[in-house]
Write an enzyme that holds these catalytic residues in place. Sequence first.
Site, mmCIF file in Angstrom:
data_model
loop_
_atom_site.group_PDB
_atom_site.id
_atom_site.type_symbol
_atom_site.label_atom_id
_atom_site.label_comp_id
_atom_site.label_asym_id
_atom_site.label_seq_id
_atom_site.Cartn_x
_atom_site.Cartn_y
_atom_site.Cartn_z
ATOM 1 N N HIS A 29 -8.049 -2.420 -14.357
ATOM 2 C CA HIS A 29 -6.840 -2.238 -13.553
ATOM 3 C C HIS A 29 -5.734 -3.194 -14.002
ATOM 4 O O HIS A 29 -4.882 -3.570 -13.214
ATOM 5 C CB HIS A 29 -7.124 -2.496 -12.067
ATOM 6 N N GLY A 79 0.360 -5.875 -6.666
ATOM 7 C CA GLY A 79 1.747 -5.575 -6.328
ATOM 8 C C GLY A 79 1.969 -4.471 -5.330
ATOM 9 O O GLY A 79 3.114 -4.109 -5.069
ATOM 10 N N THR A 95 -7.736 -13.931 3.179
ATOM 11 C CA THR A 95 -7.561 -12.504 3.421
ATOM 12 C C THR A 95 -6.780 -12.338 4.715
ATOM 13 O O THR A 95 -6.443 -13.315 5.389
ATOM 14 C CB THR A 95 -8.910 -11.772 3.563
#
Length: 591
Positions: free
Chosen positions: A226, A419, A516
């Site tokens: 990725h 992003g 997180t």
Amino acid sequence: MPAKHFVNDPTHLVASSLRSLSITNPAVAIDTENKIVYARRRSSQSKVSIISGGGSGHEPAFGGFVGAGLLAASVAGTIFASPSSKQVLAAIEGVDCSQGVLVTVMNYTGDVLNFGVAVEKAKARNPKMRVEMLVVGDDVGVPRSRAGKVGRRGIAGTVLVHKITGALAAAGFGLDEINRVGSLVSRNMVSIGVSLDRVHVPGRALGDASDRTLGAEEVELGMGIHNEPGSGRRSGREAELPALVDEMLRQLLDADDKERGFLETRADKMVLLVNNLGALSALEFGAIVTEVADQLRKTYTIVPARVYAGTYMTSLGGPGFSVSLLNVVDTSLDTDILQLLDAPSEAVGWATAVKGETWDTEENAEVNGSSAPPQLEGAESSNVSCDIEATIRRLRAGLNAVIAAEPEVTRYDSIVGDGDCGTTLRRGAEGILKLLSTSPTDDVVTLLSMIASKVETTMDGTSGALYAIFMNALTQDFKLRSGPAAIADVEFWSLTLRNASAALAKYTPAKVGDRTLIDALEPFVKTLSSTGRLQDAASAAVAGAAKTREMRASLGRAVYVGEESEWRGKIPDPGAWGLGKFFEGLALSAE
């Protein structure tokens, strides 16, 4: 990196690519709306169905492996992003479920969560349905000390798991045996990749953090599929092919390497898969395959029992390759791994030709999206007493705060993630705001149910899955506690929020301190329960999000991305920051 594309619209690109599969293989059909590729059933005998999928950009995986002897269906997300749980649920219920379904997913947080949501929802809808999920991790590029709680990423070796489990299903083996052997294969497999540069994602503006190119003499060892940075850059003689292959094979085969020694023993026979990440010429790729095979023979006395070389799992047009090695271990069945790999299959992504008689199929290659399973969510009214006007007013304020914070969240996620966190949150917020305007309701349970459904259809990736789990659990708890005497006061909300948080914890190991969104959510829930004041809870959430600047990531893509020194102490976790802004908006509207 090349930034020019023939197709620049990513939505059209994914849809057209999927349609091409039905053009080149009449044995598959496409559900365009849900981005699902199905294998047509041509036998009355029911067998276990294997389903997989993930973000687009890895073609021929996963749609190219749909066909007899391999996958029964695949589900595609947007480029490099997990498909939604709604898509996966449609795939599960769209295949033959009579003998069970094995859902195989690569070990990425968004994929595990979204596929996990779908598996649980499928079992809840039909308790008699047997569905198991197999998570594959084979990448040794990220060492154990950096992988944290996430574990190994899944890369090209996953294709071997698909082929072996698909062959077992075609042979009539049961779900338990197929799941066991698939897990056995995953544990006995290692992979690592290398690339000359990153790739440009169609439709994405130039200049994103993920677009940072390598130097003219540099290569990235251990780069993810990725665009994630790998374990390190190499240049000079270390970047030449013989030295690169030497280091890659050492990382794959050195059993004494505590960081990457995932193969405790080496079997007498091994399978080699060399995978083109998308952009290498056949000429150059052939030289790479030769170098890998020669070094295996000379340095490790390994002559692979099977060699698969080609384009199996790409990173768009990545100028690199990966190497996978699989131990040929005992399956404890009357068929072995090599026989399963040799078994006939009919999928354009696997190096076998489609049978001639298949071209005689004249059925329509399109599946109408409306034929997908109906949504579970319904507008169910309740007996919970609630000041719905105040609730919606606060909700609007919180959602508008999320939209206003999108550029900031996107900037943060471009540095420490991929992003898309800011745009994902904004899509969800805008979708819910539109829902509030077009589908008014005076019932809080109906409101929560509609929001849960909207989250699933507008938010993808890790954030979408986490919010979908939380909202579905919150809705369910409201339903369980509804009744003539139920009042949605602070105490009621506090209890349901705690229960929804507990449900979320079943699907993610994230705790406060793991960097997180839990770092914002848990302080909010705990403070609301202890003080009963929304303003205090929101302040605790914002403070929790701010603390993530100093935390080391234990979960999510930030585990793999960039050097900590570039963002530690400066950049908060984007998901926690966005959630903190939502709570802040809620509280301001209540003053």
